[in-house]
Design a protein around this motif. Structure first.
Motif, PDB file in Angstrom:
ATOM      1  N   TYR A 155      50.117  57.275  57.648  1.00 26.12           N
ATOM      2  CA  TYR A 155      49.856  57.310  56.225  1.00 26.12           C
ATOM      3  C   TYR A 155      50.004  58.754  55.739  1.00 26.12           C
ATOM      4  O   TYR A 155      49.796  59.693  56.486  1.00 26.12           O
ATOM      5  N   MET A 158      46.705  59.466  44.712  1.00 30.32           N
ATOM      6  CA  MET A 158      47.599  58.409  45.224  1.00 30.32           C
ATOM      7  C   MET A 158      46.962  57.628  46.361  1.00 30.32           C
ATOM      8  O   MET A 158      47.480  56.600  46.786  1.00 30.32           O
ATOM      9  N   GLY A 159      45.875  58.118  46.878  1.00 33.90           N
ATOM     10  CA  GLY A 159      45.221  57.435  47.984  1.00 33.90           C
ATOM     11  C   GLY A 159      46.032  57.550  49.263  1.00 33.90           C
ATOM     12  O   GLY A 159      46.758  58.509  49.482  1.00 33.90           O
ATOM     13  N   LEU A 160      45.899  56.532  50.094  1.00 33.64           N
ATOM     14  CA  LEU A 160      46.626  56.481  51.362  1.00 33.64           C
ATOM     15  C   LEU A 160      47.838  55.577  51.197  1.00 33.64           C
ATOM     16  O   LEU A 160      47.700  54.415  50.815  1.00 33.64           O
ATOM     17  N   GLU A 200      39.268  46.880  62.428  1.00 32.24           N
ATOM     18  CA  GLU A 200      39.021  48.238  61.963  1.00 32.24           C
ATOM     19  C   GLU A 200      40.187  49.129  62.372  1.00 32.24           C
ATOM     20  O   GLU A 200      40.727  49.010  63.481  1.00 32.24           O
ATOM     21  N   GLN A 201      40.572  50.026  61.469  1.00 35.20           N
ATOM     22  CA  GLN A 201      41.574  51.036  61.822  1.00 35.20           C
ATOM     23  C   GLN A 201      40.845  52.313  62.207  1.00 35.20           C
ATOM     24  O   GLN A 201      39.916  52.740  61.521  1.00 35.20           O
ATOM     25  N   PHE A 207      41.214  56.313  62.746  1.00 36.15           N
ATOM     26  CA  PHE A 207      42.083  57.357  62.236  1.00 36.15           C
ATOM     27  C   PHE A 207      42.024  58.624  63.070  1.00 36.15           C
ATOM     28  O   PHE A 207      40.986  58.962  63.657  1.00 36.15           O
ATOM     29  N   GLY A 208      43.144  59.337  63.085  1.00 35.52           N
ATOM     30  CA  GLY A 208      43.169  60.661  63.662  1.00 35.52           C
ATOM     31  C   GLY A 208      42.624  61.680  62.673  1.00 35.52           C
ATOM     32  O   GLY A 208      42.312  61.341  61.530  1.00 35.52           O
ATOM     33  N   PRO A 209      42.524  62.940  63.092  1.00 33.56           N
ATOM     34  CA  PRO A 209      41.942  63.977  62.228  1.00 33.56           C
ATOM     35  C   PRO A 209      42.864  64.459  61.124  1.00 33.56           C
ATOM     36  O   PRO A 209      42.417  65.147  60.202  1.00 33.56           O
ATOM     37  N   PHE A 217      37.508  45.796  53.194  1.00 34.39           N
ATOM     38  CA  PHE A 217      36.832  46.864  53.922  1.00 34.39           C
ATOM     39  C   PHE A 217      36.513  48.020  52.966  1.00 34.39           C
ATOM     40  O   PHE A 217      37.182  48.200  51.954  1.00 34.39           O
ATOM     41  N   TYR A 229      36.180  52.192  53.601  1.00 31.89           N
ATOM     42  CA  TYR A 229      36.269  53.330  54.503  1.00 31.89           C
ATOM     43  C   TYR A 229      35.714  54.556  53.783  1.00 31.89           C
ATOM     44  O   TYR A 229      35.773  54.662  52.559  1.00 31.89           O
ATOM     45  N   GLN A 283      35.383  59.008  53.955  1.00 32.24           N
ATOM     46  CA  GLN A 283      35.840  60.274  54.541  1.00 32.24           C
ATOM     47  C   GLN A 283      34.911  61.377  54.065  1.00 32.24           C
ATOM     48  O   GLN A 283      34.970  61.794  52.912  1.00 32.24           O
ATOM     49  N   ARG A 285      37.267  62.759  59.756  1.00 38.52           N
ATOM     50  CA  ARG A 285      38.325  61.764  59.622  1.00 38.52           C
ATOM     51  C   ARG A 285      37.801  60.508  58.914  1.00 38.52           C
ATOM     52  O   ARG A 285      36.595  60.275  58.853  1.00 38.52           O
ATOM     53  N   LEU A 286      38.716  59.743  58.390  1.00 40.40           N
ATOM     54  CA  LEU A 286      38.342  58.466  57.785  1.00 40.40           C
ATOM     55  C   LEU A 286      37.688  57.566  58.820  1.00 40.40           C
ATOM     56  O   LEU A 286      38.113  57.519  59.976  1.00 40.40           O
ATOM     57  N   LEU A 344      35.465  53.609  59.226  1.00 38.17           N
ATOM     58  CA  LEU A 344      35.038  52.367  58.602  1.00 38.17           C
ATOM     59  C   LEU A 344      33.570  52.463  58.197  1.00 38.17           C
ATOM     60  O   LEU A 344      32.733  52.890  58.994  1.00 38.17           O
ATOM     61  N   ARG A 388      32.671  46.069  56.409  1.00 38.03           N
ATOM     62  CA  ARG A 388      33.679  45.037  56.140  1.00 38.03           C
ATOM     63  C   ARG A 388      32.962  43.796  55.640  1.00 38.03           C
ATOM     64  O   ARG A 388      31.807  43.558  55.998  1.00 38.03           O
ATOM     65  N   TYR A 404      37.291  54.771  50.209  1.00 40.12           N
ATOM     66  CA  TYR A 404      38.494  53.972  50.029  1.00 40.12           C
ATOM     67  C   TYR A 404      38.185  52.498  50.266  1.00 40.12           C
ATOM     68  O   TYR A 404      37.579  52.138  51.274  1.00 40.12           O
ATOM     69  N   TYR A 409      47.979  46.032  55.531  1.00 37.87           N
ATOM     70  CA  TYR A 409      46.725  46.734  55.333  1.00 37.87           C
ATOM     71  C   TYR A 409      46.964  47.624  54.133  1.00 37.87           C
ATOM     72  O   TYR A 409      47.786  48.530  54.188  1.00 37.87           O
ATOM     73  N   PHE A 434      45.440  50.156  51.100  1.00 41.72           N
ATOM     74  CA  PHE A 434      44.322  50.991  50.663  1.00 41.72           C
ATOM     75  C   PHE A 434      44.391  51.228  49.159  1.00 41.72           C
ATOM     76  O   PHE A 434      45.480  51.293  48.571  1.00 41.72           O
ATOM     77  N   GLY A 435      43.224  51.393  48.553  1.00 38.11           N
ATOM     78  CA  GLY A 435      43.156  51.833  47.174  1.00 38.11           C
ATOM     79  C   GLY A 435      43.360  53.329  47.085  1.00 38.11           C
ATOM     80  O   GLY A 435      43.553  54.003  48.108  1.00 38.11           O
ATOM     81  N   THR A 436      43.290  53.856  45.867  1.00 37.91           N
ATOM     82  CA  THR A 436      43.548  55.274  45.657  1.00 37.91           C
ATOM     83  C   THR A 436      42.321  56.139  45.914  1.00 37.91           C
ATOM     84  O   THR A 436      42.420  57.355  45.909  1.00 37.91           O
ATOM     85  N   GLY A 437      41.188  55.522  46.139  1.00 36.40           N
ATOM     86  CA  GLY A 437      40.004  56.283  46.511  1.00 36.40           C
ATOM     87  C   GLY A 437      39.150  56.706  45.328  1.00 36.40           C
ATOM     88  O   GLY A 437      39.642  56.916  44.221  1.00 36.40           O
TER      89      GLY A 437
END
Lengths: 113, 112
Positions: free
Chosen positions: A35, A41-43, A101-102, A104-106, B34, B36, B38, B43-44, B46, B49, B86, B100, B102-105
């Motif tokens: 991503y 714009m989000g992800l 669940e996803q 994520f990396g840093p 879900f 999420y 940050q 990092r992001l 969860l 859910r 998110y 999958y 995602f919204g814009t947050g």
């Protein structure tokens, strides 16, 4: 377990340069994705893979290539960097997509001058 | 079109006040929803859910299929809740794979 790891953490490129962002996971997850995160714009999904040898395009694939030769690794290649690719890039993995669940990396913060 | 909408880019509340982060979705079918989060320099991860129907860090979210919403709520905000949130959905795509989205947050700022 290290989870999802990404290298480098920061990178500055000049327009036209190429580079590879590395992503690895040690959870034996089949699904991996890239991503980009931009303000407002989000992800946005760039590319994803549902298993070794299988990749597909996401929402914003132009200018990026991926490959998945092993379950663990999912590198993202920028072919010819452009300022529009300045962003924060996240790699993620999950055991599946349906309700999973996803992880994520840093993230990698990339600046293209 | 399949879409997740978070109408607020920034939400500022005072500590102890109730919080509601809005999420609406557009999806033909029965997606899984879900939230999420940050936190700064992390990092992001969860948060929760909808299928779990659990409360995490005091947050809850109810899936309203009639209004296609999955708003995140907390009765009393804490300063440590300040983060980017998110909303996301997962469901089958027209090509047969799963998507999958995602919204814009929404950035939540809890003021002292």
């Amino acid at each position: 377990n290290a989870g999802v790891t990404q290298t480098p953490k920061f990178q500055v490129l000049k327009t036209g340069q190429s580079m590879t962002l590395q992503c690895a996971q040690d959870m034996n997850h089949e699904y991996m994705s890239w991503y980009r995160q931009d303000p407002g714009m989000g992800l946005r999904l760039i590319h994803y893979s549902v298993g070794a040898g299988i990749t597909d395009q996401g929402e914003v694939p132009n200018g990026y290539n991926v490959s998945r030769s092993t379950t663990e690794d999912f590198p993202l290649r920028l072919l010819s960097a452009a300022p529009s690719q300045t962003s924060v890039y996240f790699c993620a993995s999950s055991a599946g997509l349906a309700g999973h669940e996803q992880f994520f990396g840093p993230g990698t913060r990339l600046t293209v001058l | 079109a399949q879409r997740v909408t978070q109408p607020e880019k920034l939400l500022s509340v005072f500590k102890g006040a109730p919080v509601e982060l809005k999420c609406n979705y557009s999806y033909s079918g029965s997606p899984e929803l879900f939230w999420y989060v940050q936190y700064s320099r992390q990092r992001l991860q969860l948060l929760l859910r909808h299928i779990s129907r659990e409360s995490i860090k005091g947050f809850t979210a109810d899936l309203n299929k009639g209004e296609t919403s999955f708003h995140l709520k907390k009765p009393f905000a804490q300063e440590e809740d300040s983060a980017m949130y998110y909303c996301a959905l997962s469901g089958p795509s027209t090509s047969g794979t799963y998507k999958y989205i995602f919204g814009t947050g929404t950035r939540l700022k809890v003021l002292a």
